[in-house]
Design a protein around this motif. Structure first.
Motif, PDB file in Angstrom:
ATOM      1  N   GLU A 190       0.982  -1.220   0.045  1.00  0.00           N
ATOM      2  CA  GLU A 190      -0.177   0.068   0.270  1.00  0.00           C
ATOM      3  C   GLU A 190       0.756   1.390   0.275  1.00  0.00           C
ATOM      4  O   GLU A 190       1.741   1.563   0.307  1.00  0.00           O
ATOM      5  CB  GLU A 190      -1.121   0.108   1.462  1.00  0.00           C
ATOM      6  N   ALA A 191       0.783   2.214  -0.340  1.00  0.00           N
ATOM      7  CA  ALA A 191       0.814   3.848  -0.839  1.00  0.00           C
ATOM      8  C   ALA A 191       0.644   4.152   0.647  1.00  0.00           C
ATOM      9  O   ALA A 191       0.021   4.234   1.929  1.00  0.00           O
ATOM     10  CB  ALA A 191       0.774   4.319  -1.873  1.00  0.00           C
ATOM     11  N   ASP A 192       2.550   4.677   1.378  1.00  0.00           N
ATOM     12  CA  ASP A 192       1.805   5.424   2.563  1.00  0.00           C
ATOM     13  C   ASP A 192       3.079   7.017   2.123  1.00  0.00           C
ATOM     14  O   ASP A 192       3.877   7.121   1.752  1.00  0.00           O
ATOM     15  CB  ASP A 192       3.236   4.786   3.088  1.00  0.00           C
ATOM     16  N   GLU A 193       2.216   7.741   3.099  1.00  0.00           N
ATOM     17  CA  GLU A 193       2.356   8.989   2.544  1.00  0.00           C
ATOM     18  C   GLU A 193       4.295   9.468   3.302  1.00  0.00           C
ATOM     19  O   GLU A 193       5.058  10.221   2.970  1.00  0.00           O
ATOM     20  CB  GLU A 193       1.601   9.991   3.215  1.00  0.00           C
ATOM     21  N   ALA A 194       4.268   8.354   4.211  1.00  0.00           N
ATOM     22  CA  ALA A 194       5.366   8.476   5.101  1.00  0.00           C
ATOM     23  C   ALA A 194       7.206   8.123   3.996  1.00  0.00           C
ATOM     24  O   ALA A 194       8.654   8.144   3.992  1.00  0.00           O
ATOM     25  CB  ALA A 194       5.861   7.928   6.103  1.00  0.00           C
ATOM     26  N   GLY A 195       6.537   7.073   2.594  1.00  0.00           N
ATOM     27  CA  GLY A 195       7.527   6.868   2.081  1.00  0.00           C
ATOM     28  C   GLY A 195       7.297   5.110   2.260  1.00  0.00           C
ATOM     29  O   GLY A 195       6.332   4.668   2.579  1.00  0.00           O
ATOM     30  N   ALA A 196       7.880   4.485   0.677  1.00  0.00           N
ATOM     31  CA  ALA A 196       7.892   3.133   1.086  1.00  0.00           C
ATOM     32  C   ALA A 196       8.125   2.659   2.098  1.00  0.00           C
ATOM     33  O   ALA A 196       9.208   3.007   2.527  1.00  0.00           O
ATOM     34  CB  ALA A 196       8.671   2.735   0.266  1.00  0.00           C
TER      35      ALA A 196
END
Length: 308
Positions: A127-133
């Protein structure tokens, strides 16, 4: 806040150092290449040499979420990837039936909506995460069965999981994947080919002393030198399980807690269970053998100090 991945081997060494992980250049090189080229890093070695810690340090220093899949015998897709929330699905069916006029095709499609999907570690990592992969740690893969290895091939090749009812779930940004194995069994070549490989060995005495300076800074210097020398002697013996770096660190902390400034036969006798985890090994070392090793390392350290 997520940080950029290191751009060089030296920067990777600095990154690991910032997380209090003392690594040699060859490990930093393997990690740098895995990060730069977006490939999983397969770390193999004895238990307690610091394989799992690498994933934890990456998560901490890069500001990324750590998603850990602890492997075990019998691990399957429902525990590692996803499963449907059958209880909620049944409630939805009962409510639709109670309302009357439920369209079976529409209901079947509705109950296999993402609302009823329970996401396990591997699916979470895609899943995409705003903190980065995120950092996906697949820990002790050698504990699983070969069918689960086969399933991982799709994940490691394309960073996707296919859910029959929903189709392929593809990562927009591939996670940072760290796989560890204690080599209790061989991992199939097909999986290893999808990874960069690195054997994490026991450190040299000098590097293990550096690790203690970082992990146990309050320990007296003489105690740390004696502990490292004692442990390195044990690793040459025929023991069921020789101590790893984790046990070295634990032993130093225990000896400091007991107010020992240096090793003594009494100190070893009272704390040997911190260092060794099997009674047969403890019985082999305690008493005369421990005293013999202690006298030997003291002579060796005194000789090295005289030469210096």
């Amino acid at each position: 806040m997520a940080l950029e991945q290191p751009k060089s081997v030296d920067a990777t060494l600095e990154l690991l150092g910032a997380g209090k992980y003392v690594a040699d250049r060859s490990l930093a090189t393997a990690l740098h290449l895995a990060l730069s080229l977006g490939r999983p890093l397969f770390l193999e070695g004895e238990a307690g040499v610091g394989k799992t810690e690498i994933a934890k340090v990456l998560s901490e220093t890069l500001g990324r979420k750590l998603i850990r899949l602890q492997c075990y015998e019998g691990l399957d897709v429902s525990s590692a990837v996803y499963e449907w929330n059958y209880a909620r699905q049944m409630v939805e069916i009962r409510l639709a039936e109670a309302a009357g006029g439920a369209d079976r095709d529409a209901l079947a499609k509705d109950i296999f909506d993402e609302r009823f999907l329970i996401k396990r570690p591997i699916l979470q990592a895609l899943e995409a995460d705003e903190a980065g992969a995120p950092v996906l740690l697949i820990d002790e893969l050698d504990r699983t069965d070969e069918p689960f290895e086969a399933f991982l091939l799709e994940v490691l090749s394309d960073f996707q999981v296919t859910i029959p009812e929903l189709g392929p779930q593809i990562a927009k940004t591939p996670p940072i994947v760290i796989i560890t194995s204690n080599r209790t069994r061989e991992i199939h070549d097909a999986l290893k080919r999808r990874c960069f490989y690195y054997w994490v060995d026991y450190p040299s005495a000098a590097r293990e002393l550096e690790i203690l300076k970082v992990k146990a800074p309050d320990a007296p210097a003489e105690l740390s030198r004696q502990v490292v020398a004692f442990v390195h002697h044990l690793r040459k013996l025929d023991l069921f399980k020789v101590p790893g770096v984790a046990e070295t660190i634990d032993w130093v902390h225990a000896l400091v807690q007991l107010d020992h400034l240096a090793l003594s036969p009494e100190a070893i006798e009272n704390s040997l269970g911190v260092l060794l985890k099997y009674q047969d090994d403890i019985a082999k070392i305690q008493g005369h053998e421990a005293t013999r090793i202690l006298n030997q390392i003291k002579a060796e350290l005194a000789g090295a100090a005289a030469v210096a």
